[in-house]
Design an enzyme around this catalytic site. Structure first.
Site, PDB file in Angstrom:
ATOM      1  N   HIS A   1       5.435  -5.789 -11.494  1.00 20.08           N
ATOM      2  CA  HIS A   1       3.993  -6.109 -11.521  1.00 20.08           C
ATOM      3  C   HIS A   1       3.487  -6.527 -10.133  1.00 20.08           C
ATOM      4  CE1 HIS A   1       4.546  -6.252 -15.929  1.00 20.08           C
ATOM      5  NE2 HIS A   1       5.670  -6.874 -15.608  1.00 20.08           N
TER       6      HIS A   1
ATOM      7  N   SER B   1      -7.829   2.933  15.721  1.00 20.73           N
ATOM      8  CA  SER B   1      -9.203   3.053  15.247  1.00 20.73           C
ATOM      9  C   SER B   1     -10.105   3.222  16.455  1.00 20.73           C
ATOM     10  CB  SER B   1      -9.586   1.791  14.482  1.00 20.73           C
ATOM     11  OG  SER B   1     -10.983   1.612  14.492  1.00 20.73           O
TER      12      SER B   1
ATOM     13  N   LYS C   1      -6.265  -2.124  15.570  1.00 23.54           N
ATOM     14  CA  LYS C   1      -5.732  -1.386  14.419  1.00 23.54           C
ATOM     15  C   LYS C   1      -4.565  -0.468  14.765  1.00 23.54           C
ATOM     16  CE  LYS C   1      -7.109  -1.292  10.667  1.00 23.54           C
ATOM     17  NZ  LYS C   1      -8.322  -0.677  10.105  1.00 23.54           N
TER      18      LYS C   1
ATOM     19  N   GLU D   1      -0.351   7.588   4.433  1.00 19.33           N
ATOM     20  CA  GLU D   1      -1.619   7.700   3.699  1.00 19.33           C
ATOM     21  C   GLU D   1      -1.931   9.165   3.387  1.00 19.33           C
ATOM     22  OE1 GLU D   1      -4.996   5.332   5.244  1.00 19.33           O
ATOM     23  OE2 GLU D   1      -3.480   4.262   6.395  1.00 19.33           O
TER      24      GLU D   1
END
Ligand code: ARG
Length: 469
Positions: free
Chosen positions: A168, A289, A295, A302
């Site tokens: 979980h 970024s 970043k 992804e």
């Protein structure tokens, strides 16, 4: 590959099937029905299949030995033309099969026109795709092997590196990072066997089925099958020209393999988030970024997660393509190629990148250990300790739950509570309880096949390596 050319001035009566038609198709219909844009990538398989077919026709006396020699000579030249980018792919010739046959005829004359004896594009394309996919599966299996090896190498380095295991997404019990990686190794191993199964079922020859009913020429299908490395021939001509099960099976195996890579991607992304900070990916798999200078984004995982959606879509696309088709061949089948090609490309590239990316993971073992401390990960070990001292498991569970609550209120781990504190929850707790509350003690106690103990993980790696060898 070059863009196919079209010429509206070309006389459409040149088409391979034009004899019975009274008017040419429009340019749009030509483009709509053509497949040469994408099926030209099967040109090697098309030529290989044609050479095997021609050799069989000559052996059976259906064409002359001089025709076979001409066909071989022409195909050698076409191979060279395509390899060097000289070949003129022509939209008017619809697909890879007619483009090559047309060029062959231009180069060698009548022998080129005899090649299609006892054959149809229906059994030709079914053969080409199987040959193509067979090569592709072999490549993918190679990449899958490299990925599995990378997982094993990293697992070996971290066979004893503790991290929290989650259920979980809550800290559950201590595990080793090596054990976690071996879970992905198991998934990838099943993916490999699925692809091998698909390859074995696919490896039958459709040629000889002709358009749908077989052919009246005295052909030798077994000869062609042997020549092309098939394990045998397709039994039923109607099935052979219309079956695309192998493409669906491949896409299903690929969708599952991508799903596994996507699950790993999700973990890599989470682990790389500064809020978790378990790992760092090598810079070459990340991008920055354009606005936020701090970043470092995990773009590769992804995108792998995103591309999985595309591959899953291809599987549904192919199933839907087939579900309404009556026997035997229908032009719908031409729509099988783009999803199939894209699936193979996506899986192959993703595996290639992952094999490299896994090897470049920097593990932040301190952050993993700190997360374990915060999560009361050894609570189950204390409950098991009480059970071994005679307490029923449910009572042990309750006693430890109360100890966890007390530790949480004090902002410490249960291992940080004093013996007197712990004894308030169960008088059965004595000094030796502290050894089971350590992470190392917890890990070492799960020492059996499939368990997370460093010793068990190392043994699993040895077994895995033996299987790969
Ligand atoms: N380009 C076609 C395909 O990909 C080849 C077979 C065409 N056969 C036919 N009878 N029109 O399926």
């Amino acid at each position: 590959m070059s863009e196919p050319q079209t010429s509206s001035t070309q006389n459409d009566t040149n088409k391979a099937w034009s004899g019975r038609f009274s008017e040419p198709v429009s340019d749009l219909v030509k483009r709509y029905t053509a497949s040469v844009f994408f099926d030209q990538r099967m040109w090697r398989q098309d030529i290989r299949g044609s050479l095997a077919h021609a050799a069989m026709l000559a052996k059976q006396g259906i064409i002359g030995e001089n025709d076979l020699a001409d066909i071989r000579r022409g195909m050698a030249q076409i191979t060279q033309e395509i390899e060097t980018g000289q070949f003129n792919w022509n939209l008017d010739d619809e697909d890879v099969h007619l483009n090559i046959e047309k060029r062959l005829t231009a180069l060698v004359g009548d022998a080129g026109k005899r090649l299609h004896t006892g054959r149809s594009r229906n059994d030709q394309v079914a053969t080409d795709i199987r040959l193509w996919l067979r090569d592709e599966i072999d490549l993918i299996l190679e990449r899958l092997l490299a990925y599995r090896q990378a997982l094993l190498n990293l697992a070996e380095q971290h066979a004893a590196t503790p991290m929290p295991g989650f259920t979980h997404l809550q800290v559950a019990q201590p595990i080793t990072f090596g054990h976690h990686l071996l879970a992905y190794f198991e998934m990838a191993s099943r993916d490999a066997t699925r692809l091998q199964d698909c390859r074995a079922r696919m490896n039958r020859l459709p040629l000889g089925s002709a358009a749908l009913a077989g052919t009246s020429y005295p052909i030798d299908r077994e000869f062609v099958a042997r020549d092309l490395g098939f394990d045998g021939v397709c039994e039923n001509s109607l099935d052979a020209v219309s079956d695309r099960d192998f493409a669906i099976e491949f896409c299903a195996a690929a969708a599952l393999a991508m799903t596994h890579l996507s699950r790993l991607s999700e973990e890599l992304i989470l682990w790389m988030s500064p809020r978790i900070g378990f790992i760092d990916l090598a810079d070459r798999f990340c991008t920055g970024s354009s606005i936020m200078p701090q970043k470092k984004n995990p773009d590769v995982p992804e995108l792998a997660r995103g591309k999985t959606g595309r591959v899953n879509g291809h599987l549904i696309g192919l199933l839907t393509l087939m579900k309404g088709q009556p026997l035997a061949y229908n032009k719908d089948n031409q729509e099988d190629k783009e999803p199939l090609f894209d699936t193979a490309d996506t899986l192959r590239d993703t595996l290639t990148i992952f094999a490299d990316m896994i090897g470049g993971i920097r593990v932040k073992a301190d952050a993993m250990r700190a997360a374990l401390k915060l999560g009361f990960a050894t609570a189950t070990d204390l409950a098991d300790y009480l059970v071994k001292k005679g307490l029923p498991f449910r009572d042990a569970h309750e006693a430890v739950a109360l100890a966890v609550r007390a530790a949480e209120q004090r902002g410490c781990d249960i291992a940080d509570l004093s013996l007197a504190d712990l004894q308030a929850f169960s008088p059965l707790i004595t000094d030796d309880a502290f050894s089971v509350l350590t992470i190392e003690g917890s890990l070492a106690s799960r020492n059996h096949i499939g368990g997370t103990a460093p010793e068990a993980v190392r043994a699993a790696i040895v077994r895995a390596r033996a299987k790969l060898a």
